[in-house]
Design a protein around this motif. Structure first.
Motif, mmCIF file in Angstrom:
data_model
loop_
_atom_site.group_PDB
_atom_site.id
_atom_site.type_symbol
_atom_site.label_atom_id
_atom_site.label_comp_id
_atom_site.label_asym_id
_atom_site.label_seq_id
_atom_site.Cartn_x
_atom_site.Cartn_y
_atom_site.Cartn_z
ATOM 1 N N UNK A 1 8.991 21.803 1.840
ATOM 2 C CA UNK A 1 8.807 21.450 0.398
ATOM 3 C C UNK A 1 8.839 20.026 -0.031
ATOM 4 N N UNK A 2 9.615 19.233 0.605
ATOM 5 C CA UNK A 2 9.368 17.853 0.565
ATOM 6 C C UNK A 2 8.193 17.188 0.738
ATOM 7 N N UNK B 1 2.297 7.615 5.902
ATOM 8 C CA UNK B 1 3.502 8.639 5.184
ATOM 9 C C UNK B 1 2.858 9.981 4.955
ATOM 10 N N UNK B 2 1.686 10.078 4.479
ATOM 11 C CA UNK B 2 1.125 11.362 4.182
ATOM 12 C C UNK B 2 0.758 11.930 5.424
ATOM 13 N N UNK B 3 0.460 11.308 6.531
ATOM 14 C CA UNK B 3 0.341 11.993 7.857
ATOM 15 C C UNK B 3 1.505 12.461 8.498
ATOM 16 N N UNK B 4 2.673 11.649 8.466
ATOM 17 C CA UNK B 4 3.932 12.069 8.878
ATOM 18 C C UNK B 4 4.176 13.519 8.124
ATOM 19 N N UNK B 5 3.771 13.535 6.794
ATOM 20 C CA UNK B 5 4.583 14.704 6.011
ATOM 21 C C UNK B 5 3.459 15.915 6.592
ATOM 22 N N UNK B 6 2.410 15.738 6.680
ATOM 23 C CA UNK B 6 1.180 16.792 7.296
ATOM 24 C C UNK B 6 1.930 17.374 8.468
ATOM 25 N N UNK B 7 2.335 16.392 9.447
ATOM 26 C CA UNK B 7 2.677 16.721 10.718
ATOM 27 C C UNK B 7 3.988 17.458 10.648
ATOM 28 N N UNK B 8 4.923 17.250 9.566
ATOM 29 C CA UNK B 8 6.051 18.022 9.486
ATOM 30 C C UNK B 8 5.838 19.448 9.091
ATOM 31 N N UNK C 1 2.605 14.795 -0.147
ATOM 32 C CA UNK C 1 1.347 15.125 -0.067
ATOM 33 C C UNK C 1 0.632 14.946 -1.478
ATOM 34 N N UNK C 2 1.259 15.529 -2.246
ATOM 35 C CA UNK C 2 0.684 15.602 -3.963
ATOM 36 C C UNK C 2 0.867 14.270 -4.353
ATOM 37 N N UNK C 3 2.218 13.546 -4.228
ATOM 38 C CA UNK C 3 2.513 12.223 -5.178
ATOM 39 C C UNK C 3 2.231 10.848 -4.353
ATOM 40 N N UNK C 4 2.340 11.239 -3.022
ATOM 41 C CA UNK C 4 2.404 9.817 -2.365
ATOM 42 C C UNK C 4 1.086 9.261 -2.178
ATOM 43 N N UNK D 1 0.852 -1.252 -0.051
ATOM 44 C CA UNK D 1 -0.061 -0.095 0.084
ATOM 45 C C UNK D 1 0.784 1.218 -0.106
ATOM 46 N N UNK D 2 1.852 1.409 -1.055
ATOM 47 C CA UNK D 2 2.533 2.643 -1.236
ATOM 48 C C UNK D 2 3.224 2.709 -2.460
ATOM 49 N N UNK D 3 3.736 3.956 -2.764
ATOM 50 C CA UNK D 3 4.133 3.849 -4.189
ATOM 51 C C UNK D 3 5.615 4.624 -4.137
ATOM 52 N N UNK D 4 6.403 4.903 -5.254
ATOM 53 C CA UNK D 4 7.834 5.378 -5.229
ATOM 54 C C UNK D 4 7.764 6.661 -4.605
ATOM 55 N N UNK D 5 6.768 7.604 -4.629
ATOM 56 C CA UNK D 5 7.032 9.052 -3.984
ATOM 57 C C UNK D 5 6.999 8.618 -2.442
ATOM 58 N N UNK D 6 6.290 7.733 -1.968
ATOM 59 C CA UNK D 6 6.320 7.305 -0.600
ATOM 60 C C UNK D 6 7.756 7.021 -0.141
#
Length: 207
Positions: free
Chosen positions: A169-170, A183-190, A175-178, A59-64
């Motif tokens: 930025x990362x 992983x997206x929740x971690x990104x939003x928290x950052x 959020x856009x590509x993952x 349940x992930x892709x290359x962006x993750x």
């Protein structure tokens, strides 16, 4: 008379063989039982010796994967910078901020590594193989290590602001590509935490 003795001899031999077989059966059972018990007592051993690793997630892709692999060394440098502060600064607000950054980002590094492992990917490296948004060069890090007092405070704040902006930025790219929710929740928290810290540090530089 000869026939009688022969029958007795054969009968006796049959009894002896039966007893021998019974004895071997008991010894074999005892030996097997003892081996099983000994194996069970060894660390990591159980009665069911067949085991298989959990299958890797899908349940992930290359962006993750890219986000986790790049954010790990990105955080590692931020933690390294945070550890410099107590011995080089007298600014209590800066010391408290550095401690907060270290306390937040070190555990996140563990989460990045755990997620990569669950995806069946190699452990991340703290070494940066190519430039990343907001990452300081070796020369910049060396200059920071040599600084102290007010000069260190200003340099550290300016560098960490750029470092945080790079992380944001990362994270927006993730959020856009993952596709993975964790992983997206971690990104939003950052994004949430580091944007707030950028605002704080910008105020500290100007004061």
């Amino acid at each position: 008379m000869f026939i009688s003795r022969a029958r007795i001899t054969v009968a006796g031999t049959g009894i002896a063989v039966a007893l021998l077989i019974a004895g071997c059966s008991n010894d074999s059972g005892s030996s097997t039982s003892g081996t099983t018990t000994a194996m069970a007592d060894m660390p990591g051993m159980s009665h069911n010796t067949a085991s298989s690793a959990a299958p890797a997630r899908t349940d992930f892709d290359a962006a993750d994967v890219t986000f986790l692999q790049m954010m790990y060394p990105h955080h590692a440098q931020a933690v390294e910078m945070a550890k410099m502060v107590p011995s080089r600064s007298q600014n209590q607000q800066l010391i408290a901020l550095a401690s907060k950054i270290e306390a937040a980002q070190a555990p996140e590094m563990t989460k990045f590594a755990d997620l990569l492992h669950s995806f069946g990917k190699p452990a991340p490296s703290a070494t940066m193989d190519h430039p990343m948004d907001g990452v300081m060069s070796q020369d910049q890090m060396a200059a920071l290590q040599k600084a102290s007092g007010a000069d260190f405070d200003k340099m550290w704040l300016q560098m960490m602001i750029e470092h945080h902006k790079g992380a944001v930025t990362m994270s927006n790219t993730e959020l856009a590509d993952g596709s993975n929710a964790e992983v997206k929740a971690l990104a939003q928290g950052i994004i949430t935490a580091q944007q707030a810290e950028v605002t704080q540090m910008q105020g500290m530089v100007q004061s």
